[in-house]
Scaffold this motif. Structure first.
Motif: not given
Length: 198
Positions: A178-194
Motif C-alpha cells: 500500500i505504501l508503494v502506491i502512496l509513495a508513487t502518487q506523492m512522487l508524481l504530485n511533486g514532479i507535477r507541481n515542479f
C-alpha cells in the motif's frame, strides 16, 4: 473539518509508522524487561515519539523556510524516501549487526527512528507546508494514527502469540504494498507541481 482527509492522512501515517513491522523489534529490544516495566518503557517511548512528530508538524513551515526548501522538492524527496521504506517492508533484509539491545532503551532506537522516523517526519512536513491552515486536522490525524500504533505495540506480546512472526511479516508486506502506491502518487504530485512552477 474534513473527516475524509483526516482519515486518509491517519491511515497513511499509521502505515508509515509500521507498527506490525516494529512489533518483533520492540519485543527483541525489551525482551529482558518484566511485563510492567516493559509497558512503561513502551508508553514512554511512544509519548516521546508523539512530541517529536508534533514538533515537526507544528514547526514545519518554519523549518522549510529556514532551509529554503520548496513544497515540490519535499514531495519528491518524501516520495523517494517512502518508496525505499516500503520496499524494505516488502523485502526485509537481515537485521544489522550493529543494533545494540539495551536493558532500558531511551529515545533510540524505539522512539527514533522506529516510530518517529524520517519518512513519517517528511510526510508531516509535507502536510504542514502544503496546507498550513489545516494544521489542527493534521494534528488530529497524527493523534489517531499514534493511538492505533500505541494499541498495537502495547498489545504486541499478545499479537505475536496470535498471528506469530510469519503472520506479522505477511501483514507488514501488505502494508508495504500500500505504501508503494502512496509513495508513487506523492512522487508524481511533486514532479507535477515542479513542472507547473517552471
Amino acid at each position: 473539518m474534513n473527516w475524509t482527509d483526516i482519515a486518509s492522512a491517519a491511515v497513511t501515517l499509521f502505515l508509515i509508522m509500521d507498527p506490525l513491522g516494529n512489533v518483533p523489534v520492540f519485543n527483541a529490544v525489551l525482551a529482558k524487561l518484566d511485563r510492567r516495566r516493559r509497558t512503561l518503557v513502551v508508553a514512554r517511548e511512544l509519548f516521546i515519539a508523539l512530541f517529536i512528530l508534533l514538533g515537526f508538524l507544528l514547526a514545519g513551515n518554519a523549518i522549510l523556510g529556514f532551509l529554503g526548501l520548496t513544497q515540490p522538492s519535499l514531495s519528491i524527496a518524501g516520495g523517494i524516501l517512502l518508496f525505499i521504506i516500503s520496499l524494505r517492508m516488502i523485502f526485509p533484509g537481515k537485521a544489522a549487526d550493529d543494533e545494540v539491545v539495551h536493558d532500558d532503551p531511551f529515545i533510540v532506537p524505539l522512539a527514533v527512528p522506529l516510530i518517529a522516523g524520517p519518512s513519517t517526519i517528511a510526510v508531516l512536513l509535507l502536510l504542514s507546508s502544503n496546507q498550513p491552515d489545516r494544521i489542527v486536522e493534521w494534528s488530529l490525524a497524527l493523534l489517531i494514527a499514534w493511538i492505533g500504533v500505541t494499541i498495537l505495540l502495547v498489545m504486541s506480546p499478545l499479537l505475536l502469540a496470535v498471528i506469530g512472526t510469519r503472520g506479522s511479516r505477511a501483514l507488514e508486506r501488505l502494508m508495504g504494498m500500500i505504501l508503494v502506491i502512496l509513495a508513487t502518487q506523492m512522487l508524481l504530485n511533486g514532479i507535477r507541481n515542479f513542472v507547473q512552477s517552471l
